[in-house]
Design an enzyme around this catalytic site. Structure first.
Site, short mmCIF file in Angstrom:
data_model
loop_
_atom_site.label_atom_id
_atom_site.label_comp_id
_atom_site.label_asym_id
_atom_site.label_seq_id
_atom_site.Cartn_x
_atom_site.Cartn_y
_atom_site.Cartn_z
N SER A 139 61.48 56.88 9.51
CA SER A 139 60.57 57.89 10.04
C SER A 139 60.80 58.04 11.53
O SER A 139 61.35 57.14 12.18
CB SER A 139 59.12 57.44 9.78
OG SER A 139 58.21 58.24 10.49
N TYR A 152 52.25 51.31 10.71
CA TYR A 152 53.33 52.11 10.13
C TYR A 152 54.52 52.17 11.08
O TYR A 152 55.67 51.95 10.68
CB TYR A 152 52.81 53.52 9.83
CG TYR A 152 53.81 54.44 9.19
CD1 TYR A 152 54.21 54.26 7.86
CD2 TYR A 152 54.36 55.51 9.89
CE1 TYR A 152 55.13 55.10 7.26
CE2 TYR A 152 55.27 56.36 9.30
CZ TYR A 152 55.65 56.16 7.99
OH TYR A 152 56.57 57.00 7.40
N LYS A 156 58.40 50.68 10.56
CA LYS A 156 59.59 51.52 10.62
C LYS A 156 60.52 51.10 11.76
O LYS A 156 61.75 51.18 11.63
CB LYS A 156 59.20 53.00 10.75
CG LYS A 156 58.45 53.55 9.54
CD LYS A 156 59.26 53.43 8.25
CE LYS A 156 58.57 54.09 7.09
NZ LYS A 156 59.34 54.04 5.84
#
Length: 268
Positions: A139, A152, A156
């Site tokens: 991402s 998150y 990533k």
């Protein structure tokens, strides 16, 4: 003949969104596909929809190391080889760090990062034998930390670092390692995103209809795999964000804050 014809391809998280689009495109191109997800019913419907095609499915949790190993073992028993691994399974979150439970962040890390590590570890001997490809669906949050998504972003960033190290280790083996970083893509990921206490958000804060489709995203990922790209960043806005974050990080802080907040409240 398609590049993927008769290749054995694993796609984790294949019951929804980008993963499902990847599975369906690969099947259309003649690949032998194995996919997994936690939702048995969705996997059953996927198998039913593609009855007669080379599709192996298994309901499992990628954050469970033993289940990952057993899945790889089952793929070898079914197909005898692994050519491509696409680590797509993932979960998002939306909560300010001051409010979020540590267990919520741990769950995001376990699925996004450790799931990728487990699958890559147990698939690696077979992919090395085939001089195949390992892919991670990362991402922009892996290049630029995003507010409300600290766990998150951390998962990533960890994924990107792991893949870069793995790529360097395997440089002379014939194995190709790459990671792709879609921006906002129309999918269920925001509905399933975890809130501060680990429960699903249940609704998307974005206008899903104007986002890139999962099918378009899958097409670009498969094209990048075929061309053996190192990384893939999709939109010009995302490329600009990554570049600005390298060159003028303080300005990028302000621009990102402006995008995600309104009147001091997280709105996206």
């Amino acid at each position: 003949m398609s590049y993927f014809s008769n290749k054995v391809v694993i796609v984790t998280g294949g019951s929804d969104g980008i993963g499902k689009a990847l599975v369906e495109s690969l099947l259309q191109q003649g690949a032998r596909v194995a996919t997994c997800a936690r939702n048995f019913d969705k996997l059953y419907q996927l198998g039913k929809m593609h009855a007669g095609k080379s599709l192996f499915t298994s309901a499992m949790d990628v954050s469970n190391e033993n289940e990952c190993k057993l899945f790889i073992d089952d793929v070898i028993k079914t197909y005898g080889a692994i050519d491509i691994l696409i680590n797509n399974a993932g979960i998002s979150m939306r909560a300010m760090f001051k409010d979020v439970a540590i267990d919520t962040m741990r769950k995001v890390m376990d699925i996004n990062f450790w799931g990728t590590v487990y699958f890559s570890k147990y698939a690696l001997p077979y992919i090395t034998k085939q001089q195949g490809t390992i892919v991670a669906v990362s991402s922009i949050a892996g290049f630029r930390g995003l507010p409300g998504r600290a766990g998150y972003s951390a998962s990533k960033f960890a994924m990107n670092g792991f893949m870069e190290a793995l790529r360097t280790e395997l440089l002379e083996t014939g194995v190709h390692v790459m990671w792709v970083s879609p921006g906002f893509t129309a999918s269920n990921i925001r509905n399933a995103a975890l809130t501060k206490d680990g429960t699903p958000q249940g609704a998307s804060p974005l206008e899903e209809g104007i986002l890139m489709s999962a099918e378009d995203c899958a097409t670009q990922i498969l094209d990048a795999i075929q061309k053996k790209k190192r990384t893939l960043i999709f939109s010009s806005d995302d490329k600009r964000t990554v570049l600005l974050n390298k060159l003028i990080p303080s300005l990028t802080d302000k621009l990102v804050h402006k995008f995600f907040f309104k009147n001091g409240e997280l709105v996206k």
